[in-house]
Write an enzyme that holds these catalytic residues in place. Structure first.
Site, PDB file in Angstrom:
ATOM      1  N   ASP A  24       0.868  -1.167   0.000  1.00 40.30           N
ATOM      2  CA  ASP A  24       0.000   0.000   0.000  1.00 40.30           C
ATOM      3  C   ASP A  24       0.911   1.224   0.000  1.00 40.30           C
ATOM      4  O   ASP A  24       2.135   1.101   0.187  1.00 40.30           O
ATOM      5  CB  ASP A  24      -0.907  -0.056   1.233  1.00 40.30           C
ATOM      6  CG  ASP A  24      -1.877   1.112   1.308  1.00 40.30           C
ATOM      7  OD1 ASP A  24      -2.275   1.631   0.248  1.00 40.30           O
ATOM      8  OD2 ASP A  24      -2.239   1.505   2.433  1.00 40.30           O
ATOM      9  N   ASP A  55      -0.142   4.890   1.475  1.00 44.50           N
ATOM     10  CA  ASP A  55      -0.300   5.724   2.670  1.00 44.50           C
ATOM     11  C   ASP A  55      -0.130   4.905   3.937  1.00 44.50           C
ATOM     12  O   ASP A  55      -0.757   3.859   4.120  1.00 44.50           O
ATOM     13  CB  ASP A  55      -1.678   6.389   2.665  1.00 44.50           C
ATOM     14  CG  ASP A  55      -1.849   7.340   1.496  1.00 44.50           C
ATOM     15  OD1 ASP A  55      -1.057   8.284   1.390  1.00 44.50           O
ATOM     16  OD2 ASP A  55      -2.753   7.110   0.671  1.00 44.50           O
TER      17      ASP A  55
END
Length: 532
Positions: free
Chosen positions: A85, A87
């Site tokens: 991912d 963030d």
């Protein structure tokens, strides 16, 4: 090494003597009931005197926040593909971002939803809320719930003030259990209760608390359900309108942490022949700016596949949206996607097409993310990928656990619990008074250890003695967990992570904490014979 082992054996011997003595004293108590209260006190004094022997040598500073913790056995030698991912995984953010999200959403409440101007006087409160809390939408209560769906009393807040235990029991029909159907939506939202599972939700919890506090303090009637909906929309506007992306892109140095570590992790993996991919909900322009700052203008060379605006968790559990390709400027292209090529940027799509086009399946894939539901749950349960949870809170939690104050408080709490378990059969008035004193001291110790982590809600991993709802989901949906992806730098890429075998309640008393808290579950068999 041998000296350390010998010291541990000596400590264990001391501990065994204390426990055997307490058993003998408990039998003596039953024979001399008139002196039982004095004898119980002698047992307590003996345990307290030998408290240092209950704490293993060098217990403080044993935990390292750079450690990777295993819930399941994982061999990195079997992992060929690493996914990330963006963030709070590749990019970690400073606390300044929470303040900006809170302030902007608060102003939206006032200016867009026409909430009272008085709410503007509430500044952001760092460290008020913690990840993993539940919010009762109808009652307007923020609380911590354990793995068995029980509310931890003392951690229920209406606005900025704690709700007394008696009122909590009244509100929930004489119990502090929250029914399964209210909290067990797969992605953390039941019909009446929402669980805040990601780090971005901390400003939202704080805004809910201060808005509730404003209405209560000013004796203004309001509907908590309307408030929840409006605050959720205000927080959503910060993201949808792109404010958060704009702030970070304008001041990368202020908001992004650990840029060198991110580059080092990616470089090391690629240099060992691993394939990398990125699946994020964030837009390309934002990811590109951040990755250029952390990794360099050629950051895409590290990745075999890059997917932005993926719309997780739907990306992982449906097959509706097709992949779209973006050009170098981030503009959508109209060609049909028959392969996922290195150097290209893709938008949306779904995991089923991803698996079909890449052939990456099963335990050869390890994917890292911070959101247990949106990032990890489907991958582990439906597709058999290995999963790694990023839990930045481990930095603070391990610092607290490493303190002498925590070690002493927890050890005496465990020992006191063991004393209560052993001595509870003494029914005379003086003994009962001693036991009540112990119960009171036990509650004080629980409060003291809770406050070391967070004065309102304590550790994100534990209630008084049970794992939290968050902790149980962390164990269920992640094979390994760590404070940041930089922890990978501490391990060889053929390393195998082995989960520690922790004792089940019925297993042999081979662990120090069981010895402290009373492994002999039936020390009064003769006295209890009348029950059988």
């Amino acid at each position: 090494m041998f000296g350390s082992s010998l010291t541990n054996k000596n400590n264990l011997a001391h501990l065994s003597i204390i426990i055997i003595s307490s058993c003998r004293l408990s039998v003596h108590c039953s024979q001399q009931s008139a002196d039982s209260a004095k004898t119980i006190r002698r047992v307590e004094n003996s345990m307290e005197t030998h408290l240092t022997y209950l704490i293993p040598p060098s217990v403080c500073n044993l935990l390292n926040s750079s450690t990777i913790y295993a819930n399941n056995e994982v061999s990195l030698a079997e992992v060929d593909i690493y996914g990330f991912d963006y963030d709070y995984t590749l990019a970690l953010y400073s606390d300044a971002l929470n303040t900006m999200i809170y302030n902007t959403a608060r102003d939206f409440l006032i200016e867009h939803f026409k909430y009272p101007e008085g709410i503007r006087k509430y500044d952001y409160i760092p460290n008020f809320a913690a990840r993993g809390l539940h919010y009762d939408i109808q009652k307007g209560l923020l609380m911590k719930i354990d793995a068995f769906h029980y509310i931890q009393l003392g951690t229920v807040y209406r606005g900025l003030n704690p709700v007394p235990d008696e009122e909590v029991l009244r509100l929930y029909g004489g119990t502090h259990h929250v029914p399964l159907q209210q909290v067990s939506g797969f992605y953390g939202k039941g019909p009446k209760v929402k669980q805040f599972m990601d780090i971005f939700s901390i400003p939202e919890m704080t805004l809910l608390a201060v808005a509730n506090d404003f209405f209560i303090s000013n004796d203004i009637e309001y509907d908590p359900e309307h408030l929840y909906k409006d605050v959720s929309e205000a927080i959503g506007m910060v993201h949808i309108k792109g404010y958060m992306y704009k702030w970070i892109m304008q001041d990368l140095e202020k908001y992004i942490l650990g840029r060198d570590e991110t580059y080092a992790v990616l470089h090391r993996l690629v240099s060992h022949g691993k394939k990398l991919f990125l699946i994020t909900n964030s837009p390309f322009s934002f990811v590109d700016k951040g990755m250029r700052y952390m990794v360099g203008k050629d950051w895409r060379d590290f990745f075999d596949v890059v997917i932005v605006q993926a719309d997780k968790p739907h990306f992982f559990n449906d097959c509706v949206k097709p992949f779209r390709r973006l050009d170098g400027n981030g503009d959508l292209q109209w060609d049909k996607i028959n392969s996922l090529d290195k150097g290209q940027i893709y938008k949306q799509g779904n995991l089923y097409d991803f698996l079909r086009l890449t052939g990456w399946r099963g335990s050869s894939v390890l994917y890292f993310g911070d959101h247990l539901y949106s990032d990890l749950a489907d991958l582990m349960l439906r597709h058999g990928w290995r999963t790694g949870a990023i839990v930045p809170e481990l930095d603070l939690e391990t610092k607290v656990v490493n303190t002498e104050q925590y070690a002493q408080s927890l050890t005496w709490l465990q020992a006191l619990t063991g004393l209560l378990e052993r001595m509870q059969m003494h029914r005379d008035s003086q003994s009962r008074e001693v036991l009540q004193d112990w119960l009171k001291e036990r509650e004080e110790l629980r409060l003291r250890t809770k406050n070391l982590f967070n004065p309102q809600f304590g550790s994100i991993f534990r209630t008084c003695h049970n794992p939290t709802y968050f902790s149980r989901r962390l164990c269920r949906f992640s094979d390994v967990y760590m404070a940041s992806i930089s922890c990978l730098l501490n391990y060889d890429l053929s390393y195998t992570f082995y989960p520690r075998r922790t004792p089940l309640q019925h297993e042999a008393p081979l662990w120090m904490d069981q010895l402290c808290t009373g492994c002999m579950k039936t020390p009064f068999l003769e006295e209890m014979a009348h029950i059988r």
